[in-house]
Write an enzyme that holds these catalytic residues in place. Structure first.
Site, PDB file in Angstrom:
ATOM      1  N   ILE A 144       0.866  -1.172   0.000  1.00 41.23           N
ATOM      2  CA  ILE A 144       0.000   0.000   0.000  1.00 41.23           C
ATOM      3  C   ILE A 144       0.906   1.226   0.000  1.00 41.23           C
ATOM      4  O   ILE A 144       2.065   1.157   0.423  1.00 41.23           O
ATOM      5  CB  ILE A 144      -0.981   0.033   1.193  1.00 41.23           C
ATOM      6  CG1 ILE A 144      -0.250  -0.018   2.535  1.00 41.23           C
ATOM      7  CG2 ILE A 144      -1.998  -1.088   1.086  1.00 41.23           C
ATOM      8  CD1 ILE A 144      -1.181   0.083   3.742  1.00 41.23           C
ATOM      9  N   ASP A 145       0.386   2.346  -0.484  1.00 37.96           N
ATOM     10  CA  ASP A 145       1.193   3.554  -0.623  1.00 37.96           C
ATOM     11  C   ASP A 145       1.778   4.008   0.714  1.00 37.96           C
ATOM     12  O   ASP A 145       1.202   3.743   1.779  1.00 37.96           O
ATOM     13  CB  ASP A 145       0.344   4.692  -1.202  1.00 37.96           C
ATOM     14  CG  ASP A 145      -0.106   4.423  -2.622  1.00 37.96           C
ATOM     15  OD1 ASP A 145       0.553   3.613  -3.298  1.00 37.96           O
ATOM     16  OD2 ASP A 145      -1.113   5.018  -3.041  1.00 37.96           O
ATOM     17  N   ARG A 146       2.890   4.730   0.632  1.00 39.82           N
ATOM     18  CA  ARG A 146       3.571   5.227   1.825  1.00 39.82           C
ATOM     19  C   ARG A 146       2.631   6.026   2.721  1.00 39.82           C
ATOM     20  O   ARG A 146       2.611   5.838   3.948  1.00 39.82           O
ATOM     21  CB  ARG A 146       4.759   6.104   1.419  1.00 39.82           C
ATOM     22  CG  ARG A 146       5.532   6.668   2.592  1.00 39.82           C
ATOM     23  CD  ARG A 146       6.736   7.465   2.116  1.00 39.82           C
ATOM     24  NE  ARG A 146       7.658   7.724   3.209  1.00 39.82           N
ATOM     25  CZ  ARG A 146       8.948   7.978   3.056  1.00 39.82           C
ATOM     26  NH1 ARG A 146       9.477   7.997   1.854  1.00 39.82           N
ATOM     27  NH2 ARG A 146       9.723   8.204   4.095  1.00 39.82           N
ATOM     28  N   THR A 148      -0.586   5.954   2.837  1.00 39.59           N
ATOM     29  CA  THR A 148      -1.801   5.221   3.197  1.00 39.59           C
ATOM     30  C   THR A 148      -1.507   4.351   4.413  1.00 39.59           C
ATOM     31  O   THR A 148      -0.485   3.674   4.468  1.00 39.59           O
ATOM     32  CB  THR A 148      -2.268   4.324   2.027  1.00 39.59           C
ATOM     33  OG1 THR A 148      -2.554   5.145   0.891  1.00 39.59           O
ATOM     34  CG2 THR A 148      -3.516   3.544   2.399  1.00 39.59           C
ATOM     35  N   ARG A 245      -7.324   6.479  -5.519  1.00 43.15           N
ATOM     36  CA  ARG A 245      -6.958   7.887  -5.643  1.00 43.15           C
ATOM     37  C   ARG A 245      -7.383   8.466  -6.997  1.00 43.15           C
ATOM     38  O   ARG A 245      -7.935   9.568  -7.086  1.00 43.15           O
ATOM     39  CB  ARG A 245      -5.451   8.043  -5.426  1.00 43.15           C
ATOM     40  CG  ARG A 245      -5.014   7.606  -4.033  1.00 43.15           C
ATOM     41  CD  ARG A 245      -3.500   7.440  -3.916  1.00 43.15           C
ATOM     42  NE  ARG A 245      -2.798   8.708  -4.135  1.00 43.15           N
ATOM     43  CZ  ARG A 245      -1.479   8.824  -4.089  1.00 43.15           C
ATOM     44  NH1 ARG A 245      -0.725   7.754  -3.829  1.00 43.15           N
ATOM     45  NH2 ARG A 245      -0.913   9.994  -4.292  1.00 43.15           N
TER      46      ARG A 245
END
Length: 308
Positions: A144-146, A148, A245
């Protein structure tokens, strides 16, 4: 309601003890602990959960609302485990011999990049498993994104990692996110479908042309809103990079703090995206595993006044 047994070991100076009970009716773990141990405070029971002192069918569990089923055996160790067993800055939700589920904080990378090679969820877990055995390893299953926060699944051996990744569609039953977005989303629910493609500048673009990207399907439900913000529960039918997003930008309600995809404000000082729920089939036991975390308090702060 529950059958309890007590076991004690006898060191020379200090007596360690644990309690075991067999579950007779389904329900969340913490409530079962409260019922099983009426003499123990709720604060103490939360502490032993937090400190990885509870096992369900010999698997360590720290999630207070972990669902129990009749016949399962719960073991509680009342002696605090060694502090080296806990990775600093990363909350382990569940662990057994094959997998680890963690709740990653916002701002922490899943895995190293060219710019950040040291402090990542992967490196913290690698150090953690090596405290038990220097030969132990951790394997990345997904990311998962940094910015998030939320649930991440890791494998403890390569065979399990490959099995999950090769059967991803059938193994992963549900991935649920909470998104705090700009503006009032007036629809109670909806589905966004488009084709996503990434540019050389690492920006993902959405298109209705199936020839220029991979199909992405996002389902959402509006939990609450006011004139400035909305809180959505989002379920992924597909798992494309930056899917939520980009799709929030598509409907004119970008995720708060997401400057890359249309947001103009940072009201909570972070990206308003949290991986709240994860349901999957265990790669070895074939049991259905279900995990859920709470909504970050910063998200709720956006709705303290003028709730709809």
């Amino acid at each position: 309601m529950m059958k309890k047994t007590r076991t004690r070991t006898r060191p020379e100076k200090k007596t360690k003890k644990s309690d075991t009970f067999t579950v007779t009716s389904q329900g969340p773990l913490l409530e079962s602990l409260v019922t099983a141990f009426p003499g123990k405070s709720r604060k103490l029971l939360k502490a032993v959960l937090r400190d990885s002192q509870i096992k369900v069918n010999n698997r360590t569990v720290t999630q207070f609302d972990h669902p129990l089923k009749p016949g399962q055996v719960v073991e509680v160790s009342w002696d605090k485990s060694s502090p080296q067993k806990r990775p600093h800055g990363l909350n382990i939700i569940f662990e057994d011999d094959d997998i680890i589920v963690v709740n990653k904080p916002a701002g922490l990378l899943t895995v190293a990049t060219d710019k950040e090679k040291r402090k990542t969820a992967y490196s913290l877990l690698s150090e953690y498993v090596k405290t038990e055995d220097p030969d132990n390893k951790i394997f990345i299953v997904h990311r998962i994104d940094r910015e998030t926060s939320g649930l991440l699944l890791f494998a403890k051996n390569e065979k399990i990692k490959l099995k999950i990744q090769e059967t991803w569609i059938s193994t992963i039953k549900e991935r649920t996110y909470i998104a705090a977005v700009e503006g009032e989303v007036k629809r109670e629910s909806g589905t966004i479908t488009s084709y996503l493609n990434e540019s050389k500048a690492f920006i993902v673009y959405s298109s209705q042309n199936p020839r220029v990207g991979k199909k992405a399907v996002t389902h959402y439900k509006t939990l609450k809103s006011n004139k400035d913000f909305s809180l959505l529960q989002v379920n992924l039918e597909t798992g494309r990079k930056h899917q939520i997003r980009v799709h929030m930008q598509d409907i004119g309600h970008p995720v708060v703090g997401d400057i890359k995809y249309g947001s103009r404000i940072k009201p909570i000082g972070r990206l308003g995206l949290h991986a709240q729920g994860l349901v999957f089939t265990h790669p070895k036991t074939n049991e259905l595993c279900s995990f859920e975390t709470g909504i970050p308090e910063k998200f709720n702060q956006l709705f303290k006044q003028n709730q709809k």
